[in-house]
Enzyme design. Structure first.
Site, mmCIF file in Angstrom:
data_model
loop_
_atom_site.group_PDB
_atom_site.id
_atom_site.type_symbol
_atom_site.label_atom_id
_atom_site.label_comp_id
_atom_site.label_asym_id
_atom_site.label_seq_id
_atom_site.Cartn_x
_atom_site.Cartn_y
_atom_site.Cartn_z
ATOM 1 N N GLY A 6 0.851 -1.171 0.000
ATOM 2 C CA GLY A 6 0.000 0.000 0.000
ATOM 3 C C GLY A 6 0.885 1.218 0.000
ATOM 4 O O GLY A 6 2.065 1.109 0.286
ATOM 5 N N THR A 7 0.306 2.360 -0.338
ATOM 6 C CA THR A 7 1.069 3.608 -0.341
ATOM 7 C C THR A 7 1.435 4.010 -1.759
ATOM 8 O O THR A 7 1.619 3.166 -2.630
ATOM 9 C CB THR A 7 2.380 3.511 0.464
ATOM 10 O OG1 THR A 7 2.074 3.315 1.836
ATOM 11 C CG2 THR A 7 3.209 4.778 0.369
ATOM 12 N N THR A 8 1.549 5.303 -1.958
ATOM 13 C CA THR A 8 2.195 5.843 -3.145
ATOM 14 C C THR A 8 3.151 6.935 -2.696
ATOM 15 O O THR A 8 2.763 7.833 -1.954
ATOM 16 C CB THR A 8 1.172 6.443 -4.128
ATOM 17 O OG1 THR A 8 0.202 5.455 -4.467
ATOM 18 C CG2 THR A 8 1.859 6.912 -5.398
#
Length: 224
Positions: A6-8
């Site tokens: 997850g995450t950008t």
């Protein structure tokens, strides 16, 4: 090994500056565990970093790098150079490769002798010096598309900020594990500036405002 849980996060170089940006969502499987997760950290006066992956592993790395940067300054009287900081982290990650830190890191910094510097590091200590831009996390494929289409090495800092925010916004719209706001930092010869939420909102609002199209004689005839 899949570390994109997850995450950008994105980083880019423009006009002798480094821009780092991240989303704020922390995920636990399909659960949004935190809507105000901190993924952007100031390491030294001229260095900041982003994290993606295991929160515990990433926070341990952040604490270690901050301590090492302080020790370097105490011993030498100078700020640790971005390349030295990235190389140190690469060695730490590689030494733990049998039990790796499950995280991807972007380090951005400004070297007073060599200018803007940007590095990406993988969990096993692989380090790349990026000359243009980079992205990590589950939303990175989407962010890369925006960066590829809009990047120009000679763009201004203001244009670079808008490109980074556009990349984050696009990823947050399409990636379910990214969202809940944006963190932003700009690193120049004057040091690290981490933007307040209100400042980011103001920039995003200015990006929404589209210039009015000029009405031509032909379009006026059609409207009659």
């Amino acid at each position: 090994m899949d570390v994109m849980k997850g995450t950008t996060t994105v980083g880019l170089i423009c006009d002798d500056a480094v821009i780092l940006a991240t989303d704020k969502r922390a995920s636990l499987g399909n659960l949004v565990a935190d809507k105000e997760a901190k993924k952007l950290y100031k390491i030294d006066d001229y260095i900041a970093m982003t994290i993606a992956g295991s929160v515990g592993d990433a926070q341990a790395i952040v604490r270690l790098l901050i301590a090492e940067a302080k020790l370097y300054k105490m011993r030498t009287g100078r700020n640790i150079p971005p390349l030295a900081c990235a190389t140190l982290l690469s060695n730490i990650l590689h030494s733990s490769r049998m039990f790796p830190f499950l995280t991807q890191i972007i380090i951005g910094g400004y070297d007073l002798l060599e200018g803007a510097k940007l590095f990406s590091l993988d969990p096993l200590g692989g380090m790349n010096e990026e000359k243009t831009f980079t992205a990590t996390g589950s939303g990175s494929p989407i962010a890369y598309g925006v960066l590829e289409a809009g990047y120009d090495r000679d763009m201004s800092v203001e244009e670079g900020i808008k490109l980074a925010l556009n990349a984050l916004k696009s990823a947050m719209e399409r990636d379910t594990f990214s969202g809940n706001g944006i963190s932003l930092a700009v690193i120049t010869k004057d040091g690290v500036k981490i933007f307040e939420d209100e400042e980011i909102e103001k920039i995003l609002d200015s990006m929404k405002a589209k210039p009015k199209k000029k009405t031509t004689k032909r379009s006026r005839r059609k409207s009659k």
